[in-house]
Every structure is written in C-alpha cells, then in structure tokens.
Design a protein around this motif. Structure first.
Motif, PDB file in Angstrom:
ATOM      1  N   ILE A  78     -75.878   2.752   0.266  1.00  0.00           N
ATOM      2  CA  ILE A  78     -75.828   4.103   0.832  1.00  0.00           C
ATOM      3  C   ILE A  78     -75.463   4.027   2.313  1.00  0.00           C
ATOM      4  O   ILE A  78     -74.630   4.804   2.796  1.00  0.00           O
ATOM      5  N   LEU A  79     -76.049   3.080   3.045  1.00  0.00           N
ATOM      6  CA  LEU A  79     -75.742   2.937   4.470  1.00  0.00           C
ATOM      7  C   LEU A  79     -74.270   2.598   4.688  1.00  0.00           C
ATOM      8  O   LEU A  79     -73.629   3.162   5.582  1.00  0.00           O
ATOM      9  N   ASN A  80     -73.742   1.680   3.903  1.00  0.00           N
ATOM     10  CA  ASN A  80     -72.321   1.334   4.030  1.00  0.00           C
ATOM     11  C   ASN A  80     -71.442   2.557   3.784  1.00  0.00           C
ATOM     12  O   ASN A  80     -70.507   2.818   4.549  1.00  0.00           O
ATOM     13  N   ASP A  81     -71.763   3.299   2.738  1.00  0.00           N
ATOM     14  CA  ASP A  81     -70.983   4.503   2.443  1.00  0.00           C
ATOM     15  C   ASP A  81     -71.135   5.552   3.539  1.00  0.00           C
ATOM     16  O   ASP A  81     -70.168   6.215   3.916  1.00  0.00           O
ATOM     17  N   ALA A  82     -72.343   5.695   4.068  1.00  0.00           N
ATOM     18  CA  ALA A  82     -72.600   6.700   5.108  1.00  0.00           C
ATOM     19  C   ALA A  82     -71.845   6.374   6.393  1.00  0.00           C
ATOM     20  O   ALA A  82     -71.296   7.275   7.044  1.00  0.00           O
ATOM     21  N   VAL A  83     -71.808   5.100   6.750  1.00  0.00           N
ATOM     22  CA  VAL A  83     -71.072   4.706   7.961  1.00  0.00           C
ATOM     23  C   VAL A  83     -69.586   4.967   7.766  1.00  0.00           C
ATOM     24  O   VAL A  83     -68.929   5.530   8.643  1.00  0.00           O
ATOM     25  N   LYS A  84     -69.047   4.583   6.616  1.00  0.00           N
ATOM     26  CA  LYS A  84     -67.631   4.858   6.331  1.00  0.00           C
ATOM     27  C   LYS A  84     -67.359   6.359   6.374  1.00  0.00           C
ATOM     28  O   LYS A  84     -66.372   6.809   6.952  1.00  0.00           O
ATOM     29  N   PHE A  85     -68.240   7.127   5.766  1.00  0.00           N
ATOM     30  CA  PHE A  85     -68.104   8.574   5.713  1.00  0.00           C
ATOM     31  C   PHE A  85     -68.150   9.174   7.119  1.00  0.00           C
ATOM     32  O   PHE A  85     -67.381  10.068   7.447  1.00  0.00           O
ATOM     33  N   THR A  86     -69.031   8.654   7.943  1.00  0.00           N
ATOM     34  CA  THR A  86     -69.201   9.161   9.304  1.00  0.00           C
ATOM     35  C   THR A  86     -67.918   9.025  10.118  1.00  0.00           C
ATOM     36  O   THR A  86     -67.565   9.911  10.885  1.00  0.00           O
ATOM     37  N   PHE A  87     -67.237   7.913   9.934  1.00  0.00           N
ATOM     38  CA  PHE A  87     -66.046   7.666  10.739  1.00  0.00           C
ATOM     39  C   PHE A  87     -64.739   8.069  10.068  1.00  0.00           C
ATOM     40  O   PHE A  87     -63.682   7.957  10.666  1.00  0.00           O
ATOM     41  N   SER A  88     -64.813   8.561   8.824  1.00  0.00           N
ATOM     42  CA  SER A  88     -63.569   8.908   8.155  1.00  0.00           C
ATOM     43  C   SER A  88     -63.527  10.350   7.655  1.00  0.00           C
ATOM     44  O   SER A  88     -62.530  10.763   7.089  1.00  0.00           O
ATOM     45  N   SER A  89     -64.584  11.101   7.855  1.00  0.00           N
ATOM     46  CA  SER A  89     -64.607  12.465   7.333  1.00  0.00           C
ATOM     47  C   SER A  89     -64.331  13.487   8.432  1.00  0.00           C
ATOM     48  O   SER A  89     -64.229  13.145   9.600  1.00  0.00           O
ATOM     49  N   ASN A  91     -65.318  15.727  10.897  1.00  0.00           N
ATOM     50  CA  ASN A  91     -66.349  16.182  11.833  1.00  0.00           C
ATOM     51  C   ASN A  91     -67.775  16.115  11.282  1.00  0.00           C
ATOM     52  O   ASN A  91     -68.595  16.959  11.594  1.00  0.00           O
ATOM     53  N   LYS A  92     -68.058  15.127  10.465  1.00  0.00           N
ATOM     54  CA  LYS A  92     -69.416  14.910   9.967  1.00  0.00           C
ATOM     55  C   LYS A  92     -69.938  13.627  10.605  1.00  0.00           C
ATOM     56  O   LYS A  92     -69.928  12.577   9.987  1.00  0.00           O
ATOM     57  N   ASP A  97     -77.528  13.054   8.240  1.00  0.00           N
ATOM     58  CA  ASP A  97     -77.028  14.076   7.307  1.00  0.00           C
ATOM     59  C   ASP A  97     -76.133  13.461   6.236  1.00  0.00           C
ATOM     60  O   ASP A  97     -76.194  13.852   5.067  1.00  0.00           O
ATOM     61  N   ASN A  98     -75.330  12.487   6.627  1.00  0.00           N
ATOM     62  CA  ASN A  98     -74.451  11.831   5.662  1.00  0.00           C
ATOM     63  C   ASN A  98     -75.242  11.026   4.645  1.00  0.00           C
ATOM     64  O   ASN A  98     -74.904  11.010   3.452  1.00  0.00           O
ATOM     65  N   ILE A  99     -76.298  10.362   5.090  1.00  0.00           N
ATOM     66  CA  ILE A  99     -77.165   9.616   4.162  1.00  0.00           C
ATOM     67  C   ILE A  99     -77.785  10.587   3.164  1.00  0.00           C
ATOM     68  O   ILE A  99     -77.774  10.340   1.951  1.00  0.00           O
ATOM     69  N   ILE A 100     -78.316  11.688   3.671  1.00  0.00           N
ATOM     70  CA  ILE A 100     -78.953  12.683   2.797  1.00  0.00           C
ATOM     71  C   ILE A 100     -77.951  13.216   1.775  1.00  0.00           C
ATOM     72  O   ILE A 100     -78.275  13.375   0.594  1.00  0.00           O
TER      73      ILE A 100
END
Length: 157
Positions: A78-89, A91-92, A97-100
């Motif tokens: 989940i952390l790996n996905d959240a970090v990727k999501f944070t930098f590639s989405s 304005n999130k 919030d991304n982890i949740i």
C-alpha cells in the motif's frame, strides 16, 4: 525536450498505519476480511504440513505470526502504491489520504490470495531453526512449492 524524468526517493514509515484516520480504515477492513485471512492461512498451512518431508517442522508456524507479518507486507504494498500515486496523480499530494483511498477490500483480497501472504509464510519458514542440511533443503523446497502452488510461479531448475 518536452519530458524530463526525475527520480524521487522518499521514506514513509510503516507507523503511518497507526495514525487515527488510517486505523479508522484499516481496523474494520481487517475485521471484515478476518474469515478470508483465516481460510487462506488454513489452506496454506495444510499444504505445507500434508505430504511433506519433515512436515512437523511447520506445525510451529502460528496464525498470529503469519497475520502480523502479512500486515507488514500488505502495508508495504500500500505504501509503495501510495507514494507512486502521490507523485503521479492529479494534485493528490497528501500521502495519508492516498493510503486511505488505497485501503480497499479488493486490495486486501488480492494480498490475501497473493504474494504478501506467501511472503509471510516464507519468512517464517526461513526463520525455523535448521538442525541439519536436510532441514534447509526441506525448507527451500517448501518455499518453492508455495510459490508454484499459490502464485503460479515456475520452479527453477
């Protein structure tokens, strides 16, 4: 030059899952999926204790130990996905919030049936005391068999 690739390294501690707003999502999720976790544990435990040389070695692997490690492997995913999501989405940028958002029943089901659960078992098998070379061979074979049976991975020659 229209695109530039920048590599960002960051560390997010696993303790982020102890934050109240994250625990509020995690605890019910694991409670809801407790039967699925128990069923998968029983299935894997039966596999490693049935028809195996030195199967009695694996009787010591407990449900509580597996679940504790499984959570860590699940959280890492989940952390790996959240970090990727944070930098590639779009304005999130709030990692919490991304982890949740990523803590879903679907993700947990996938982890129960996939690599995080198998990794928990493999870690505990690797930590068993080896009295002789045959224990080590048996453990290695059991770990390969887990990957083949439950992850569909090919056994190397």
């Amino acid at each position: 030059m229209d695109e530039v690739l920048v590599r960002i390294e960051t560390q997010v501690p696993i303790t982020i899952f102890e934050l109240p707003q994250v625990k509020e999502k995690v605890n019910p999720l694991f409670t809801q999926m407790e039967n699925a976790i128990r069923t998968r544990f029983d299935e894997i435990k039966k596999f490693i204790t049935d028809n195996r040389n030195k199967a009695e070695r694996y009787e010591a692997i407990s449900y509580d130990e597996v679940v504790k490690l499984f959570k860590i492997y699940f959280y890492k995913n989940i952390l790996n996905d959240a970090v990727k999501f944070t930098f590639s989405s779009n304005n999130k940028f709030d990692i919490v919030d991304n982890i949740i958002e990523l803590l879903t029943e679907e993700k947990l089901k996938t982890a129960i049936l996939g690599k995080p659960m198998i990794c928990a078992f493999k870690y505990l098998i690797a930590k068993l005391p080896n009295d002789d070379v045959f224990d080590a061979i048996s453990d290695g074979g059991t770990m390969l068999a887990l990957e083949k049976e439950f992850l569909g991975e090919k056994v190397p020659y």
